[in-house]
Design a protein around this motif. Structure first.
Motif, mmCIF file in Angstrom:
data_model
loop_
_atom_site.group_PDB
_atom_site.id
_atom_site.type_symbol
_atom_site.label_atom_id
_atom_site.label_comp_id
_atom_site.label_asym_id
_atom_site.label_seq_id
_atom_site.Cartn_x
_atom_site.Cartn_y
_atom_site.Cartn_z
ATOM 1 N N PHE A 1 0.713 -1.218 -0.181
ATOM 2 C CA PHE A 1 0.104 -0.166 0.246
ATOM 3 C C PHE A 1 0.825 1.343 0.366
ATOM 4 O O PHE A 1 1.983 1.160 1.093
ATOM 5 C CB PHE A 1 -0.898 0.166 0.886
ATOM 6 C CG PHE A 1 -1.713 -0.815 1.109
ATOM 7 C CD1 PHE A 1 -3.357 -0.801 0.820
ATOM 8 C CD2 PHE A 1 -1.790 -2.141 1.723
ATOM 9 C CE1 PHE A 1 -4.494 -1.708 0.764
ATOM 10 C CE2 PHE A 1 -2.896 -3.373 1.911
ATOM 11 C CZ PHE A 1 -4.324 -2.965 1.508
ATOM 12 N N GLU B 1 0.471 5.526 0.416
ATOM 13 C CA GLU B 1 -0.485 6.512 0.230
ATOM 14 C C GLU B 1 -0.114 7.747 0.056
ATOM 15 O O GLU B 1 0.994 8.303 -0.134
ATOM 16 C CB GLU B 1 -0.657 6.596 2.583
ATOM 17 C CG GLU B 1 -1.398 8.358 2.484
ATOM 18 C CD GLU B 1 -3.133 7.788 2.569
ATOM 19 O OE1 GLU B 1 -3.705 8.738 2.282
ATOM 20 O OE2 GLU B 1 -3.078 6.566 3.099
ATOM 21 N N GLU C 1 -4.415 6.448 -1.230
ATOM 22 C CA GLU C 1 -4.657 5.350 -0.492
ATOM 23 C C GLU C 1 -4.094 4.480 -2.109
ATOM 24 O O GLU C 1 -5.402 4.211 -2.667
ATOM 25 C CB GLU C 1 -4.539 4.482 0.833
ATOM 26 C CG GLU C 1 -3.991 3.262 0.873
ATOM 27 C CD GLU C 1 -4.876 3.256 1.945
ATOM 28 O OE1 GLU C 1 -3.906 2.769 2.411
ATOM 29 O OE2 GLU C 1 -5.631 2.515 2.189
ATOM 30 N N TYR C 2 -3.420 3.807 -2.566
ATOM 31 C CA TYR C 2 -2.932 2.700 -3.704
ATOM 32 C C TYR C 2 -2.428 1.761 -3.130
ATOM 33 O O TYR C 2 -1.587 1.073 -2.528
ATOM 34 C CB TYR C 2 -2.505 3.632 -4.720
ATOM 35 C CG TYR C 2 -2.707 4.464 -5.400
ATOM 36 C CD1 TYR C 2 -3.470 4.621 -6.631
ATOM 37 C CD2 TYR C 2 -2.219 5.831 -5.049
ATOM 38 C CE1 TYR C 2 -3.905 5.156 -7.317
ATOM 39 C CE2 TYR C 2 -3.104 7.024 -5.457
ATOM 40 C CZ TYR C 2 -3.294 7.163 -6.477
ATOM 41 O OH TYR C 2 -4.342 7.666 -7.101
ATOM 42 N N ARG C 3 -2.818 0.309 -4.243
ATOM 43 C CA ARG C 3 -2.860 -1.499 -3.536
ATOM 44 C C ARG C 3 -2.706 -2.120 -4.473
ATOM 45 O O ARG C 3 -2.659 -1.781 -5.830
ATOM 46 C CB ARG C 3 -4.639 -1.753 -3.145
ATOM 47 C CG ARG C 3 -3.644 -3.046 -2.810
ATOM 48 C CD ARG C 3 -5.071 -4.050 -2.532
ATOM 49 N NE ARG C 3 -5.499 -5.128 -2.082
ATOM 50 C CZ ARG C 3 -5.236 -5.885 -2.813
ATOM 51 N NH1 ARG C 3 -5.611 -5.767 -3.803
ATOM 52 N NH2 ARG C 3 -5.862 -7.535 -2.680
ATOM 53 N N VAL D 1 -7.842 4.953 -6.742
ATOM 54 C CA VAL D 1 -7.516 4.431 -5.733
ATOM 55 C C VAL D 1 -7.993 2.997 -4.441
ATOM 56 O O VAL D 1 -8.498 2.448 -5.147
ATOM 57 C CB VAL D 1 -7.753 5.616 -4.557
ATOM 58 C CG1 VAL D 1 -6.930 7.142 -4.954
ATOM 59 C CG2 VAL D 1 -9.070 5.860 -4.148
ATOM 60 N N TYR D 2 -7.469 3.036 -3.921
ATOM 61 C CA TYR D 2 -7.905 1.268 -3.473
ATOM 62 C C TYR D 2 -9.240 1.799 -2.386
ATOM 63 O O TYR D 2 -8.976 2.887 -1.403
ATOM 64 C CB TYR D 2 -7.291 0.799 -2.500
ATOM 65 C CG TYR D 2 -6.997 -0.671 -2.206
ATOM 66 C CD1 TYR D 2 -8.367 -1.255 -2.414
ATOM 67 C CD2 TYR D 2 -7.326 -0.944 -0.324
ATOM 68 C CE1 TYR D 2 -8.195 -2.700 -1.839
ATOM 69 C CE2 TYR D 2 -8.295 -1.598 0.324
ATOM 70 C CZ TYR D 2 -8.023 -2.768 0.016
ATOM 71 O OH TYR D 2 -8.828 -4.150 0.254
ATOM 72 N N PRO E 1 -12.627 4.821 1.258
ATOM 73 C CA PRO E 1 -10.819 4.021 1.661
ATOM 74 C C PRO E 1 -10.808 3.385 2.831
ATOM 75 O O PRO E 1 -11.557 3.780 3.031
ATOM 76 C CB PRO E 1 -10.508 5.511 0.962
ATOM 77 C CG PRO E 1 -11.415 6.971 0.505
ATOM 78 C CD PRO E 1 -12.566 5.765 0.920
ATOM 79 N N ARG E 2 -9.609 3.066 2.579
ATOM 80 C CA ARG E 2 -9.785 2.363 4.200
ATOM 81 C C ARG E 2 -9.357 3.168 5.589
ATOM 82 O O ARG E 2 -10.284 2.983 6.887
ATOM 83 C CB ARG E 2 -8.543 1.363 4.325
ATOM 84 C CG ARG E 2 -8.400 0.270 3.188
ATOM 85 C CD ARG E 2 -7.489 -0.740 3.362
ATOM 86 N NE ARG E 2 -6.056 0.075 3.144
ATOM 87 C CZ ARG E 2 -4.391 -0.273 4.070
ATOM 88 N NH1 ARG E 2 -4.908 -1.756 4.665
ATOM 89 N NH2 ARG E 2 -3.369 0.418 4.370
ATOM 90 N N ARG E 3 -9.296 4.488 4.804
ATOM 91 C CA ARG E 3 -8.742 5.490 6.691
ATOM 92 C C ARG E 3 -9.831 6.278 6.504
ATOM 93 O O ARG E 3 -9.336 7.263 7.429
ATOM 94 C CB ARG E 3 -7.346 6.288 6.166
ATOM 95 C CG ARG E 3 -6.140 5.378 6.134
ATOM 96 C CD ARG E 3 -4.775 6.159 6.296
ATOM 97 N NE ARG E 3 -3.878 5.086 5.511
ATOM 98 C CZ ARG E 3 -3.415 4.069 6.702
ATOM 99 N NH1 ARG E 3 -4.037 4.679 8.120
ATOM 100 N NH2 ARG E 3 -2.731 3.372 6.304
#
Length: 360
Positions: free
Chosen positions: A53, A55, A96-98, A117-118, A183-185
């Protein structure tokens, strides 16, 4: 003398040819090296990592992004990334990129340029209440959200709907059910803002504030939440809405179990099964007990979808005052009645059908 001069010229010609050859060789070698850095895949899988990941913070420069990618092992060289950026001349987007497979620099650049983005998906079904939604949000795996914070935000963020429902004590009813990607965050407030905006979009499509007649949005959404929890059969929603509207007009108690359950859940008294004492015992009474209190409950008990909102805005024209919800009925349909005698017969028929199907 002449022979000696011709030999000198030959040596000079050979030296110039060698320099030209060396120049093209170095040029070719440099091009091959650049191509190796640009087009040969790097990243997860090369160094035994399943995923990586990265960011990209808002305002990050391209050199900073290239360095991040190199340090994370996503690209072999930050200079190769810069080279592709100069070639493509696109704008890099934050987020954020996965990276979960080896990829050439061109692919890595293309993903960041288009903002790939993830995100994590979360599906909120029609009729879910804010407690259900909090559980689903936590289960989805967002890094900055927990159940307690999310539920607290559904209360603290009520100014988001102050123009629609100024007396709302929470955002129950206004967290529109749908499938979302975040996004995860993401934060609880960001999730809630998105869901409320989705509700406003649907309300606008239904022209909710104009078609509510003498009722306010609060009452429409509250009634729609009852309809949503009473039946999952789309064709029955206008009929259920008509029953509830007719009972309200006659000042009859609504007697809806889902409202009672919600009140118990709010008070942390829900035991997983509804008991007679939950309906009649004053010690377990809540403002949502529609057996003991005439009229609508204090607010929505769930988050209705578009079909239930539309059903309340345009209920069926019936004389129905009672219904037995489909529930465990093997025939999969609710039973409606205009009189108590008809209703009692429907209840008996329902119980018989359930018994024959092996139920209790």
């Amino acid at each position: 003398m002449r022979s000696r001069r011709r030999g000198s010229r030959k040596k000079k010609g050979s030296g110039a040819g060698f320099l030209v050859f060396l120049f093209f060789f170095l040029l070719l070698a440099g091009g091959a090296a650049a191509a190796w850095f640009v087009f040969l895949p790097a990243g997860p899988g090369i160094a035994n990592a399943n995923e990586t990941f990265v960011e990209v913070a808002p305002g990050s420069g391209s050199n900073q992004i290239a360095t991040q990618l190199e340090q994370a092992g996503v690209v072999r060289s930050r200079y190769a990334f810069d080279l592709v950026r100069l070639w493509k001349r696109g704008r890099l987007k934050a987020g954020e990129y996965r990276f979960d497979h080896p990829a050439p620099v061109t692919e890595v650049y293309a993903r960041i340029a288009r903002g790939d983005v993830y995100t994590l998906p979360v599906t909120i079904p029609e009729g879910a209440n804010r407690f259900d939604i909090a559980a689903r949000i936590v289960q989805a795996g967002f890094l900055n959200v927990n159940k307690e914070d999310f539920l607290a935000a559904t209360v603290s963020e009520t100014p988001l709907i102050a123009d629609l429902d100024p007396k709302a004590h929470s955002l129950e009813g206004y967290l529109f059910p749908d499938t979302y990607r975040f996004p995860r965050r993401v934060t609880s407030a960001q999730i809630i803002n998105t869901m409320v905006r989705r509700f406003r979009t649907v309300a606008s499509e239904l022209d909710l504030t104009q078609t509510a007649d003498s009722r306010n949005v609060h009452d429409v959404v509250t009634l729609a939440s009852l309809v949503e929890r009473e039946t999952a059969v789309s064709s029955e929603r206008p009929l259920v809405a008509s029953v509830l509207a007719n009972r309200l007009a006659k000042k009859m108690p609504l007697m809806t179990d889902p409202a009672v359950i919600y009140g118990l859940e709010v008070n942390s008294q829900w035991r997983g099964v509804i008991y007679q004492s939950d309906l009649t015992d004053p010690k377990r009474d809540t403002p949502y007990n529609t057996y003991r209190h005439i009229g609508l409950p204090p607010g929505p008990i769930a988050n209705p979808g578009m079909a239930s909102l539309r059903a309340v805005i345009n209920p069926a024209a019936t004389g129905y005052l009672y219904f037995v919800a489909a529930g465990a009925d093997p025939q999969g349909k609710s039973r409606f009645a205009s009189t108590l005698d008809e209703h009692n017969k429907n209840v008996a028929s329902y119980r018989k059908a359930v018994k024959q199907a092996g139920g209790r």
